[in-house]
Design a protein around this motif. Structure first.
Motif, PDB file in Angstrom:
ATOM      1  N   UNK A 131       0.822  -1.224   0.000  1.00 36.89           N
ATOM      2  CA  UNK A 131       0.000   0.000   0.000  1.00 36.89           C
ATOM      3  C   UNK A 131       0.844   1.257   0.000  1.00 36.89           C
ATOM      4  N   UNK A 132       2.128   1.155   0.383  1.00 33.82           N
ATOM      5  CA  UNK A 132       2.980   2.351   0.420  1.00 33.82           C
ATOM      6  C   UNK A 132       3.319   2.755  -1.009  1.00 33.82           C
ATOM      7  N   UNK A 133       2.929   3.952  -1.401  1.00 31.98           N
ATOM      8  CA  UNK A 133       3.165   4.435  -2.764  1.00 31.98           C
ATOM      9  C   UNK A 133       4.437   5.258  -2.834  1.00 31.98           C
ATOM     10  N   UNK A 134       4.576   6.141  -1.916  1.00 33.58           N
ATOM     11  CA  UNK A 134       5.750   7.009  -1.931  1.00 33.58           C
ATOM     12  C   UNK A 134       6.229   7.197  -0.504  1.00 33.58           C
ATOM     13  N   UNK A 135       7.483   7.351  -0.296  1.00 35.03           N
ATOM     14  CA  UNK A 135       8.006   7.558   1.045  1.00 35.03           C
ATOM     15  C   UNK A 135       7.733   8.971   1.524  1.00 35.03           C
ATOM     16  N   UNK A 136       8.028   9.180   2.741  1.00 37.62           N
ATOM     17  CA  UNK A 136       7.836  10.499   3.329  1.00 37.62           C
ATOM     18  C   UNK A 136       8.837  11.469   2.717  1.00 37.62           C
ATOM     19  N   UNK A 137       8.285  12.499   2.068  1.00 37.79           N
ATOM     20  CA  UNK A 137       9.128  13.450   1.321  1.00 37.79           C
ATOM     21  C   UNK A 137       9.205  14.796   2.003  1.00 37.79           C
ATOM     22  N   UNK A 138       8.890  14.806   3.285  1.00 37.01           N
ATOM     23  CA  UNK A 138       8.905  16.094   3.973  1.00 37.01           C
ATOM     24  C   UNK A 138      10.311  16.592   4.225  1.00 37.01           C
ATOM     25  N   UNK A 139      11.292  15.666   4.362  1.00 32.49           N
ATOM     26  CA  UNK A 139      12.653  16.065   4.689  1.00 32.49           C
ATOM     27  C   UNK A 139      13.599  15.991   3.506  1.00 32.49           C
ATOM     28  N   UNK A 140      13.113  15.670   2.295  1.00 31.10           N
ATOM     29  CA  UNK A 140      14.018  15.530   1.161  1.00 31.10           C
ATOM     30  C   UNK A 140      14.384  16.890   0.602  1.00 31.10           C
ATOM     31  N   UNK A 141      15.577  16.948  -0.013  1.00 25.19           N
ATOM     32  CA  UNK A 141      16.069  18.186  -0.601  1.00 25.19           C
ATOM     33  C   UNK A 141      15.665  18.268  -2.063  1.00 25.19           C
ATOM     34  N   UNK A 142      15.294  19.446  -2.566  1.00 23.75           N
ATOM     35  CA  UNK A 142      14.788  19.577  -3.946  1.00 23.75           C
ATOM     36  C   UNK A 142      15.921  19.662  -4.963  1.00 23.75           C
ATOM     37  N   UNK A 143      16.853  18.727  -4.904  1.00 20.57           N
ATOM     38  CA  UNK A 143      17.979  18.731  -5.826  1.00 20.57           C
ATOM     39  C   UNK A 143      18.051  17.399  -6.552  1.00 20.57           C
ATOM     40  N   UNK A 144      18.698  17.433  -7.709  1.00 19.54           N
ATOM     41  CA  UNK A 144      18.875  16.206  -8.503  1.00 19.54           C
ATOM     42  C   UNK A 144      19.822  15.261  -7.766  1.00 19.54           C
ATOM     43  N   UNK A 145      19.548  13.986  -7.885  1.00 17.77           N
ATOM     44  CA  UNK A 145      20.363  12.980  -7.192  1.00 17.77           C
ATOM     45  C   UNK A 145      21.751  12.833  -7.799  1.00 17.77           C
ATOM     46  N   UNK A 146      21.926  13.270  -9.043  1.00 16.11           N
ATOM     47  CA  UNK A 146      23.190  13.032  -9.743  1.00 16.11           C
ATOM     48  C   UNK A 146      24.035  14.301  -9.813  1.00 16.11           C
ATOM     49  N   UNK A 147      23.423  15.391 -10.331  1.00 15.69           N
ATOM     50  CA  UNK A 147      24.212  16.597 -10.568  1.00 15.69           C
ATOM     51  C   UNK A 147      23.927  17.725  -9.578  1.00 15.69           C
ATOM     52  N   UNK A 148      22.998  17.518  -8.638  1.00 20.67           N
ATOM     53  CA  UNK A 148      22.660  18.510  -7.614  1.00 20.67           C
ATOM     54  C   UNK A 148      22.047  19.797  -8.180  1.00 20.67           C
ATOM     55  N   UNK A 149      21.536  19.744  -9.415  1.00 21.19           N
ATOM     56  CA  UNK A 149      20.775  20.866  -9.957  1.00 21.19           C
ATOM     57  C   UNK A 149      19.348  20.819  -9.396  1.00 21.19           C
ATOM     58  N   UNK A 150      18.555  21.879  -9.698  1.00 23.56           N
ATOM     59  CA  UNK A 150      17.162  21.913  -9.246  1.00 23.56           C
ATOM     60  C   UNK A 150      16.386  20.779  -9.889  1.00 23.56           C
ATOM     61  N   UNK A 151      15.678  19.999  -9.059  1.00 21.42           N
ATOM     62  CA  UNK A 151      14.924  18.856  -9.561  1.00 21.42           C
ATOM     63  C   UNK A 151      13.669  19.329 -10.281  1.00 21.42           C
ATOM     64  N   UNK A 152      13.321  18.653 -11.381  1.00 17.09           N
ATOM     65  CA  UNK A 152      12.144  18.983 -12.170  1.00 17.09           C
ATOM     66  C   UNK A 152      11.181  17.806 -12.297  1.00 17.09           C
ATOM     67  N   UNK A 153      11.597  16.605 -11.970  1.00 17.68           N
ATOM     68  CA  UNK A 153      10.716  15.439 -12.104  1.00 17.68           C
ATOM     69  C   UNK A 153      11.111  14.376 -11.085  1.00 17.68           C
ATOM     70  N   UNK A 154      10.139  13.541 -10.754  1.00 20.00           N
ATOM     71  CA  UNK A 154      10.341  12.440  -9.813  1.00 20.00           C
ATOM     72  C   UNK A 154      10.122  11.126 -10.552  1.00 20.00           C
ATOM     73  N   UNK A 155      11.105  10.204 -10.419  1.00 21.24           N
ATOM     74  CA  UNK A 155      10.983   8.887 -11.044  1.00 21.24           C
ATOM     75  C   UNK A 155       9.980   8.056 -10.259  1.00 21.24           C
ATOM     76  N   UNK A 156       8.990   7.472 -10.968  1.00 20.58           N
ATOM     77  CA  UNK A 156       7.971   6.660 -10.302  1.00 20.58           C
ATOM     78  C   UNK A 156       8.482   5.264  -9.963  1.00 20.58           C
ATOM     79  N   UNK A 157       9.651   4.905 -10.489  1.00 24.41           N
ATOM     80  CA  UNK A 157      10.199   3.589 -10.169  1.00 24.41           C
ATOM     81  C   UNK A 157      10.976   3.579  -8.879  1.00 24.41           C
ATOM     82  N   UNK A 158      11.970   4.472  -8.766  1.00 19.35           N
ATOM     83  CA  UNK A 158      12.817   4.518  -7.573  1.00 19.35           C
ATOM     84  C   UNK A 158      12.494   5.672  -6.637  1.00 19.35           C
TER      85      UNK A 158
END
Length: 310
Positions: free
Chosen positions: A252-279
């Motif tokens: 039933x868990x769809x997405x983890x708690x995103x209250x503490x995540x940083x709005x940066x890309x996981x690879x290049x640390x630029x501003x994030x624009x999309x969220x992968x639905x797989x990982x």
């Protein structure tokens, strides 16, 4: 091999050539005399001996071996004399051959007084060793028995070899099965005795504590066993239900708690624009295209906007 005139050994630079008249081997420097050879019907280069023999027409034509050939023969067989017409070095060679012959004769001829037979060698060895102490087998056995501290009969007794096995394969198999059954019976008897001792000890402990296990009826014991089995089944059922509930919650868990995540890309640390639905990680557009993988389910995304800071 070497040249039959200058006695220099043949090598890669000094080739071996044969005289067309006599057939002996010479080097190119020693084979430099020209003459007409009748068997070839042509003028060719020959050795010095063949050239000299042609200059003496009155003498009978005989092919004579070169000087080096006679020297080699004399060195191999000292009994054969060296040719007197062998040229330079004849006296020295003859002296060497004489000395070799004397040495060989002195080695082969030995005085009769120094001849030694096998009996003389044995007698000398016996004198060197001295008298051999004579000890019988009985003395050896008695000493061995004293050292071991056992009777003499035990040491002197010959080992008894086991008789050959004349049983058939079926008889051997039956004997093995019989031995196995006897061993099993012994193990079972030992287990029963051990269990009896344990039960006896437990009963005595209960008596010391004040409980009388003999007063319990068999029906009560059966009820107790049944209740224990029911309790075990209930516990197992509860554990299975708990595992199923945890699995359902994970699905039933769809997405983890995103209250503490940083709005940066996981690879290049630029501003994030999309969220992968797989990982469920955040990426910019370029990094998401590099990260995209159809096998892992990372081929879908959702737009992402960074939360506003108040």
């Amino acid at each position: 091999m070497s040249c039959n005139s200058c006695t220099k050994p043949f090598s890669l630079l000094r080739k071996e050539k044969g005289c067309p008249n006599c057939g002996f081997s010479y080097c190119s420097k020693c084979l430099d005399n020209k003459m007409f050879v009748s068997k070839l019907n042509a003028e060719t280069k020959v050795c010095a001996k063949c050239k000299n023999s042609q200059s003496k027409p009155n003498e009978p034509k005989t092919i004579e071996a070169p000087d080096a050939y006679y020297r080699r023969i004399g060195a191999l067989d000292p009994k054969q004399p060296v040719n007197s017409n062998s040229g330079v070095g004849t006296k020295e060679d003859q002296l060497i051959l004489d000395r070799l012959q004397k040495l060989r004769e002195g080695r082969n001829v030995t005085p009769t007084s120094t001849t030694t037979t096998d009996e003389d060698i044995k007698s000398r060895l016996q004198n060197i060793k001295g008298e051999t102490p004579s000890t019988s087998d009985a003395d050896i056995y008695s000493r061995l028995a004293k050292l071991k501290g056992v009777p003499l009969e035990v040491v002197s007794a010959k080992p008894v070899l086991p008789p050959p096995d004349t049983r058939t394969e079926q008889e051997q198999a039956n004997d093995l099965i019989k031995q196995y059954m006897e061993q099993t019976n012994i193990d079972t008897k030992y287990t029963d005795e051990f269990d009896g001792l344990i039960s006896d000890i437990e009963a005595r402990m209960q008596k010391l504590k004040g409980n009388n296990p003999a007063s319990q009826e068999p029906a009560q014991i059966l009820k107790k066993d049944e209740s224990e089995s029911e309790d075990e089944e209930t516990t197992v059922r509860k554990i299975v239900e708990k595992i199923k509930a945890e699995a359902v919650l994970e699905d039933d868990i769809i997405s983890p708690d995103t209250s503490d995540e940083l709005p940066f890309c996981e690879i290049c640390n630029e501003d994030a624009r999309m969220r992968c639905l797989g990982c469920k990680y955040l990426f910019c557009k370029r990094c998401f295209l590099d990260h995209k993988d159809d096998d892992d389910g990372c081929n879908r995304y959702e737009p992402y906007e960074a939360p506003k800071v108040h």
